[in-house]
Scaffold this motif. Structure first.
Motif: not given
Length: 461
Positions: A45, A47, A51, A59, A62-63, A102
């Motif tokens: 992930p 951020i 975000n 949340d 998310i990429k 995360i």
């Protein structure tokens, strides 16, 4: 920023409460080192700015990137529990904790990751401080006069924060958490109001276009016209948009109207017949042909009709080719309210035969129905709709005041906390200056240890 602090407190810079500022306070990679084209739907992930909110991790959306890419950007990594701060945008310097779900990942450019030493500072205390005016004002001072608010990494590292004894930090956090939870609940309750207001307005419009709002103008329930899409008073009639309005196509070259106002769909508030701030053709650097409009016309956005964007114009200008300038042959405001109603949106979707309407063309718009009362009743319907809207708008204004009050209460509480006025001081607490000296001593010992180890390392032969 006041220099006076309670006994036992000290001013510190953010980098003072980390063992290794260069590793513990880092920003994201340059944009060219992490491109949007490298984003994936799964993997490690990342951020992004969207975000991060104040004291809240968003949340959503998310990429991810590949593990190989993440390994190449290891210096810009985070783990759960780290503090992440935005160094770009308005408002600037929003900060939150990376949530426990995360475990690790990579921050992007314009985000700073902070990993304080929790032996010397309470992480929740530090987070509250970063999100307070104590820090916000410092960041704003660094960006004063710039067109795009952004601070660099060195500014973040040198942020000044009032540091109380560690035990007092914990007492402050405990009190702040209780107060912030009450404010959070208040904001949550307030958040329902805009939806209720929108529902009320649509209920008013539904009553208006069924004759219920002007029921006193009709004899009784038997005096009704039965048919599709729904029953209307006998004195009304179902018409097509083409019967009561004309879309006026008047494309002009922007070079001929450089100083006229330019209106695009994003300049109209969704669901409200109100214009948002706009610029001239010249200021927007418009190059493609646009529709010219004139005072008294209605402008309707044909892009995503479910957004319900329409407004009556009282000046001359040009609008996007994705909008229709309309001349009404009925009461213009009556047509306006019909176009922003849920009833019209439902009929439009049924006519198109799908649930998503990316665009409605002129022929499709003309074929849509509209309930038409006599012209005098149209005027009365508009008057009664606006009378009710005016009352509910006052409630919306009170809602906006309440939201701002919550924001002011939050910052006032934080200001009180960082002046040492929120909880009582305990003379038995170890002063923050002692904490600071201990950090410096450990840093020095760590540095000397590394130097000695380097000297003992045998030279290659």
């Amino acid at each position: 920023m006041a220099d006076d602090l309670p006994i036992g407190w000290v001013w510190i810079q953010l980098e003072d409460i980390t063992m290794n500022p260069k590793n513990d306070i880092v920003d994201g990679p340059f944009g060219s080192n992490l491109k949007a084209t490298e984003y994936l739907d799964s993997g490690i992930p990342i951020i992004r700015l969207q975000n991060i909110d104040r004291n809240q991790f968003i949340d959503k959306n998310i990429k991810f990137i590949s593990s190989e890419k993440a390994d190449s950007l290891k210096r810009h990594s985070f783990i759960n529990g780290d503090i992440v701060i935005t160094k770009l945008g308005d408002p600037l310097g929003k900060a939150c904790l990376v949530p426990n779900n995360i475990k690790e990942g990579i921050i992007v450019a314009d985000i700073v990751r902070v990993r304080p030493d929790e032996r010397f500072v309470s992480k929740p205390y530090l987070l509250h401080a970063i999100n307070s005016k104590v820090v916000i004002n410092q960041l704003q001072a660094e960006t004063k006069g710039t067109t795009r608010a952004r601070v660099n990494l060195s500014h973040i590292r040198q942020i000044k924060i009032p540091l109380p004894p560690l035990n007092e930090q914990r007492r402050i956090v405990e009190k702040l958490d209780r107060i912030m939870e009450r404010l959070r609940r208040a904001r949550h309750e307030l958040s329902h109001i805009p939806k209720l207001i929108a529902r009320y307005k649509q209920a008013v419009l539904a009553a208006a276009f069924r004759g219920d709002l002007t029921a006193d103008w009709h004899n009784d329930q038997q005096d009704m016209r039965y048919g599709e899409p729904w029953i209307i008073p006998a004195s009304w009639d179902w018409k097509y948009i083409s019967d009561i309005a004309e879309v006026v196509s008047n494309l002009v070259n922007p070079s001929e109207v450089m100083d006229l106002p330019h209106i695009a769909p994003n300049h109209i508030e969704s669901g409200k017949p109100q214009l948002l701030p706009f610029k001239t053709v010249r200021e927007d650097a418009v190059v493609s042909p646009k529709h010219r409009f004139f005072p008294g016309q209605l402008i309707y956005s044909k892009i995503r009709p479910y957004l319900r964007k329409a407004v009556i114009i009282d000046f001359e200008g040009v609008c996007s080719a994705d909008m229709y300038p309309i001349n009404a042959r009925c009461n213009t405001k009556y047509l306006l309210y019909w176009l922003i109603s849920d009833d019209f949106n439902v009929l439009a979707m049924e006519h198109q035969g799908r649930t998503v309407l990316p665009k409605i063309n002129k022929a499709g718009l003309y074929k849509l129905p509209i309930p038409i009362p006599p012209i005098e009743e149209q005027k009365e319907i508009v008057r009664r709709v606006e009378e009710r809207f005016e009352k509910i708008d006052k409630i919306e204004q009170e809602y906006q005041k309440a939201v701002k009050l919550c924001d002011r209460l939050e910052q006032a509480t934080l200001a009180k906390a960082f002046r040492g006025e929120l909880v009582p001081q305990d003379p038995n607490d170890e002063p923050a200056s002692v904490l600071l000296e201990r950090i410096r001593a450990e840093r020095q010992a760590q540095s000397q240890g590394k130097a000695a180890k380097s000297q003992r390392k045998p030279k290659a032969t």
